[in-house]
Design a protein around this motif. Structure first.
Motif, PDB file in Angstrom:
ATOM      1  N   LYS A 217      -5.853  25.996 -30.635  1.00  0.00           N
ATOM      2  CA  LYS A 217      -4.629  26.577 -29.888  1.00  0.00           C
ATOM      3  C   LYS A 217      -4.240  27.872 -30.297  1.00  0.00           C
ATOM      4  CE  LYS A 217      -0.592  25.444 -27.695  1.00  0.00           C
ATOM      5  NZ  LYS A 217       0.695  24.404 -27.293  1.00  0.00           N
TER       6      LYS A 217
ATOM      7  N   LEU B 136      -5.862  25.658 -22.723  1.00  0.00           N
ATOM      8  CA  LEU B 136      -6.337  26.844 -23.540  1.00  0.00           C
ATOM      9  C   LEU B 136      -6.962  28.026 -22.934  1.00  0.00           C
ATOM     10  CD1 LEU B 136      -7.488  25.203 -26.781  1.00  0.00           C
ATOM     11  CD2 LEU B 136      -5.312  25.797 -26.250  1.00  0.00           C
TER      12      LEU B 136
ATOM     13  N   ASP C  88      -6.159  21.126 -33.604  1.00  0.00           N
ATOM     14  CA  ASP C  88      -5.221  21.969 -33.250  1.00  0.00           C
ATOM     15  C   ASP C  88      -5.532  23.503 -33.429  1.00  0.00           C
ATOM     16  OD1 ASP C  88      -4.002  19.624 -31.911  1.00  0.00           O
ATOM     17  OD2 ASP C  88      -2.655  19.383 -33.594  1.00  0.00           O
TER      18      ASP C  88
END
Length: 344
Positions: free
Chosen positions: A225, A255, A222
């Motif tokens: 991001k 993204l 993550d």
């Protein structure tokens, strides 16, 4: 000289159908050369044929290996411009139709009838391989064969980032997948002046550490991001999808910034099972990138020979081809980025 040599042969479609076999030295045609292989890189596609989860046709049985270099051992009668002992690397397009419209425009890598080493015809995981003279490129003396044999994956990365992507100094480029191609795409993007992040899984920490050698930010899961949206919240200018699964395209669509680009170089045979509407909503360009051609190889060899593109950090070791399984397993398990083999 012995009339046979050991080879890593993929002999059937079933999983694990790879073994060492003794094969004869190939006979060459009038437009071919016989190459004595110095080193051959192990590609992810070799692993996929070994585990039988590939998505391309294979002419069994076939000698694996399409990332290779060596010295010319024999010349066909019509070969000009080359001499015995010349240090060379070879492109992968072993069989092409010279009259195909793609070939006639120099894009023979996109000839639908093209057959490559290691799946269409016998490759280089052996001591001698037959190569059309048109595939050859000179290797300068200062470039060791352990590195020169990786000209092919470097050319894949160069074509993806430079040939098929729009990239400007200062762009933010996110690469998905820290395998050989992913790391090399990150390296080329850095050479182009981009700010580069490369993302992988927790299990990829070792390979991500290696990617830092190329000035990249190493990201886990993550964290990608936050990195992609750090400057203005809109996303990365370019996403290079170098993972071997289809699902990463969904991450790329999330993204990438509006009016940005996604370049997909990783093969993912699985169905996507998600909507591509974000491509429309964001006005995003989705670009495939496959293989390479002659001018790309010349550019890459120049970069490697000058030291601007250094592949040494990704080489996890050199093994005799009789230890192919160890070299394959270490790559498959993510313990090394790139394994290199040496004929015996």
């Amino acid at each position: 000289m012995s009339s046979k040599s050991a080879a890593v042969v993929n002999y059937a479609e079933a999983k694990g159908s790879v073994e060492i076999q003794e094969i004869p030295i190939p006979e060459i045609g009038e437009d071919d050369i016989l190459l004595e292989v110095e080193n051959v890189g192990v590609c992810g596609s070799d692993l996929h044929q070994w585990t039988s989860d590939h998505s391309w046709p294979v002419n069994y049985p076939v000698v694996l290996g399409h990332e290779f270099g060596g010295k010319i051992a024999a010349l066909g009668s019509r070969v000009k411009g080359w001499s015995l002992g010349d240090r060379v690397v070879s492109e992968t397009a072993a069989v092409i139709d010279a009259q195909n419209p793609m070939s006639r425009t120099g894009l023979y890598n996109l000839d639908p009838t093209r057959k490559g080493f290691g799946y269409g015809v016998n490759g280089a995981m052996t001591r001698f391989v037959k190569v059309p003279a048109r595939c050859l490129h000179h290797v300068p003396d200062q470039l060791a064969f352990e590195e020169a044999c990786l000209t092919e994956p470097c050319s894949v990365a160069y074509n993806a980032v430079v040939g098929n992507s729009r990239i400007k100094p200062g762009d933010r480029v996110l690469v998905i997948g820290p395998g050989t191609i992913g790391i090399l795409c990150a390296a080329v993007a850095s050479l182009c002046g981009a700010e580069v992040g490369i993302v992988g899984l927790e299990a990829d920490r070792g390979r991500l550490e290696i990617a830092k050698n190329y000035g990249c930010d190493a990201l886990i899961g993550d964290a990608a991001k936050d990195w992609a949206k750090k400057t203005d919240g809109l996303g990365a200018d370019l996403i290079v999808d170098a993972a071997g699964v289809s699902a990463t395209l969904k991450i790329a669509m999330d993204l990438v910034r509006p009016n940005g680009q996604i370049t997909k170089v990783g093969w993912g045979p699985q169905p996507c099972n998600f909507s591509l509407d974000p491509l429309v909503q964001k006005n995003v360009r989705l670009q495939g990138s496959f293989s390479h051609n002659w001018p790309i190889w010349e550019k890459v060899i120049s970069l490697m020979s000058s030291g601007k593109l250094d592949v040494k950090p990704i080489i996890g070791g050199v093994w005799p081809i009789t230890e192919w399984k160890k070299a394959f397993e270490l790559m498959h398990e993510g313990k090394v980025v790139k394994s290199v083999l040496k004929p015996v």
